[in-house]
Design an enzyme around this catalytic site. Structure first.
Site, PDB file in Angstrom:
ATOM      1  N   ARG A  99       4.031  -9.364 -11.624  1.00 44.54           N
ATOM      2  CA  ARG A  99       3.238 -10.333 -10.835  1.00 44.54           C
ATOM      3  C   ARG A  99       2.594 -11.365 -11.751  1.00 44.54           C
ATOM      4  NH1 ARG A  99       1.678  -6.069  -6.458  1.00 44.54           N
ATOM      5  NH2 ARG A  99       3.839  -5.777  -5.788  1.00 44.54           N
ATOM      6  N   GLU A 150       1.163   8.255   2.195  1.00 43.73           N
ATOM      7  CA  GLU A 150       1.780   6.939   2.404  1.00 43.73           C
ATOM      8  C   GLU A 150       3.300   7.024   2.498  1.00 43.73           C
ATOM      9  OE1 GLU A 150       0.856   3.979  -0.604  1.00 43.73           O
ATOM     10  OE2 GLU A 150       2.109   2.483   0.363  1.00 43.73           O
ATOM     11  N   LYS A 175      -1.347   6.278   5.531  1.00 44.26           N
ATOM     12  CA  LYS A 175      -1.119   4.875   5.155  1.00 44.26           C
ATOM     13  C   LYS A 175       0.327   4.505   5.485  1.00 44.26           C
ATOM     14  CE  LYS A 175      -1.369   1.742   1.183  1.00 44.26           C
ATOM     15  NZ  LYS A 175      -2.198   1.329   0.048  1.00 44.26           N
ATOM     16  N   SER A 215       0.482  -3.480   3.348  1.00 48.21           N
ATOM     17  CA  SER A 215       0.947  -4.794   3.827  1.00 48.21           C
ATOM     18  C   SER A 215       2.440  -4.977   3.594  1.00 48.21           C
ATOM     19  CB  SER A 215       0.136  -5.928   3.208  1.00 48.21           C
ATOM     20  OG  SER A 215       0.193  -5.937   1.804  1.00 48.21           O
ATOM     21  N   GLY A 216       3.006  -4.349   2.593  1.00 50.03           N
ATOM     22  CA  GLY A 216       4.457  -4.250   2.458  1.00 50.03           C
ATOM     23  C   GLY A 216       5.209  -5.551   2.193  1.00 50.03           C
ATOM     24  N   GLY A 217       4.505  -6.629   1.838  1.00 54.07           N
ATOM     25  CA  GLY A 217       5.191  -7.890   1.587  1.00 54.07           C
ATOM     26  C   GLY A 217       5.016  -8.898   2.709  1.00 54.07           C
ATOM     27  N   ARG A 232      -0.970  -6.490  -1.940  1.00 53.83           N
ATOM     28  CA  ARG A 232      -0.628  -7.912  -2.041  1.00 53.83           C
ATOM     29  C   ARG A 232      -1.379  -8.777  -1.034  1.00 53.83           C
ATOM     30  NH1 ARG A 232       5.597  -6.506  -1.822  1.00 53.83           N
ATOM     31  NH2 ARG A 232       4.641  -4.622  -0.989  1.00 53.83           N
TER      32      ARG A 232
HETATM   33  P1  13P Z   1       0.995  -3.612  -0.384  1.00 49.66           P
HETATM   34  O1  13P Z   1      -0.102  -3.847   0.607  1.00 49.66           O
HETATM   35  O2  13P Z   1       1.196  -4.747  -1.334  1.00 49.66           O
HETATM   36  O3  13P Z   1       2.259  -3.148   0.266  1.00 49.66           O
HETATM   37  O4  13P Z   1       0.518  -2.439  -1.323  1.00 49.66           O
HETATM   38  C1  13P Z   1      -0.110  -1.341  -0.762  1.00 49.66           C
HETATM   39  C2  13P Z   1       0.161  -0.143  -1.563  1.00 49.66           C
HETATM   40  O5  13P Z   1      -0.732   0.516  -2.015  1.00 49.66           O
HETATM   41  C3  13P Z   1       1.562   0.239  -1.785  1.00 49.66           C
HETATM   42  O6  13P Z   1       1.632   1.491  -2.371  1.00 49.66           O
END
Ligand code: 13P
Length: 355
Positions: free
Chosen positions: A33, A177, A219, A261-263, A293
């Site tokens: 990043r 998660e 999550k 958020s996953g992108g 993110r």
């Molecule tokens: P993102 O919200 O960027 O997907 O990251 C959350 C996270 O902790 C992924 O393991």
């Protein structure tokens, strides 16, 4: 510490109008990043960046917990205070990523198994001693025509169950998660089907491993069409499909659901969370965010590795935290975004995790 004490920590993390900041990128992921913005990645620059996030005026009001990486939990602020204490002194609960990454699953091309169970008991005990009160383990499920395979789903669910049981034994609240990736051309219907299968397997594994559901947080990813899907979906469709899927597969004993958020673009992730919370109908769990993110990208962009930008970066984080705090109550409005005009979608946003 009993499971009641753990349940209290889970309740603290789900406090009204608050959510979790995921700042647990591995050195490799954060370096990617930084590279995208021409920022040099060193132990010092990563510490400066994290300290900026953790001391942002106006963010703590909406952040109940922060997930740290192993490097960060051992670091001190520029003033010499452990970063864990910087968080605790603001009433923010420190958490820790404890998996060691998603590795190729044998005999399953294109699929991964998240590793890190060996020696986990001792690592959890050490992290608890350093002040962590919750943990995170991310399982990754990819959708394709013939994926996920049943073997991938059950191996990852089993690992999540083993991890969660060890966390509770070592007095940490496990964040469970299972991420179903957005990558691919699948429809929202297929995303809902796969997310349901995965959640079903995960809760079966948690029960098999005697995990107390009152003392975990889930999550999940939102139910959303693949990024290459030819059929765009509305905010309302995502909210409806996501809540329906969770309602079918997440037991009411679970105190909280905090989405990744996953992108997704940052403002879209906020709009989706808000729409889910505004939907009528039974919601036995609190629903909030644990974004990486979608909380950090505007701040990282604003910072760009320069000291003179630290304040504007903190304002960008506080803005996203405020908007997501409102979304967790279902009171977010687009007008709240006027202050962040000009925040676009950085090119690096769609980069996933290596770990
Ligand atoms: P993102 O919200 O960027 O997907 O990251 C959350 C996270 O902790 C992924 O393991």
């Amino acid at each position: 510490m009993s499971n009641d004490d753990l349940a209290n920590i889970a309740t603290t993390l789900m406090a009204d109008g608050k959510g979790i900041l995921a700042a647990d990128e591995t050195v490799g992921t954060l370096t990617k990043r930084f590279d995208a913005l021409g920022i040099r990645s060193t132990e010092q620059s990563r510490r400066t960046y994290r300290e900026m996030l953790f001391t942002a005026t106006g963010a703590a009001e909406f952040i109940s917990g922060v997930i740290l990486h192993d490097e960060t939990i051992r670091q001190k602020s520029s003033g010499g205070t452990l970063l864990v204490q910087v968080l605790s002194s603001q009433g923010i609960v420190p958490g820790i990523k404890v998996d060691t990454g998603a590795k190729p699953l044998a005999a399953a091309p294109g699929e991964t198994i998240t590793e890190g169970l060996d020696g986990l008991r001792d690592r959890l005990a050490e992290y608890h001693g350093m002040g962590a009160r919750f943990a995170k383990w991310r399982a990754v499920i990819r959708i394709a025509d013939t994926l996920p395979s049943p073997g991938c789903v059950s191996a990852n669910a089993h690992a999540l169950g083993r991890y969660a049981a060890l966390c509770q034994e070592q007095r940490l609240v496990p964040i469970v998660e299972p991420e179903v990736l957005m990558d691919g051309s699948h429809s929202i219907e297929r995303s809902e089907e796969v997310t349901g299968i995965v959640l079903h397997a995960v809760f079966q594994a948690l029960l098999e491993q005697r995990v107390s559901l009152e003392a975990i947080l889930l999550k999940p990813s939102m139910v959303i069409a693949g990024t290459e899907s030819p059929r765009p979906t509305s905010v309302q469709q995502v909210a409806t499909a996501t809540l329906r899927c969770l309602g079918r597969h997440v037991p009411a004993a679970v105190p909280g659901i905090v989405f990744l958020s996953g992108g997704q673009r940052d403002q879209l992730a906020t709009a989706h969370l808000d729409a889910i919370n505004r939907l009528p109908g039974p919601k036995p769990w609190k629903i909030s965010f644990s974004y990486g993110r979608a909380l950090q990208d505007p701040a990282l962009e604003a910072w760009h590795g320069r000291d003179e930008n630290l304040r504007s970066a903190q304002q960008a984080l506080a803005q996203r935290a405020r908007c997501n705090g409102a979304a967790s109550r279902g009171t977010y409005t687009e007008e709240m975004e006027t202050k962040s005009a000009g925040v676009g979608t950085p090119a690096h946003r769609r980069e996933g995790h290596d770990d």
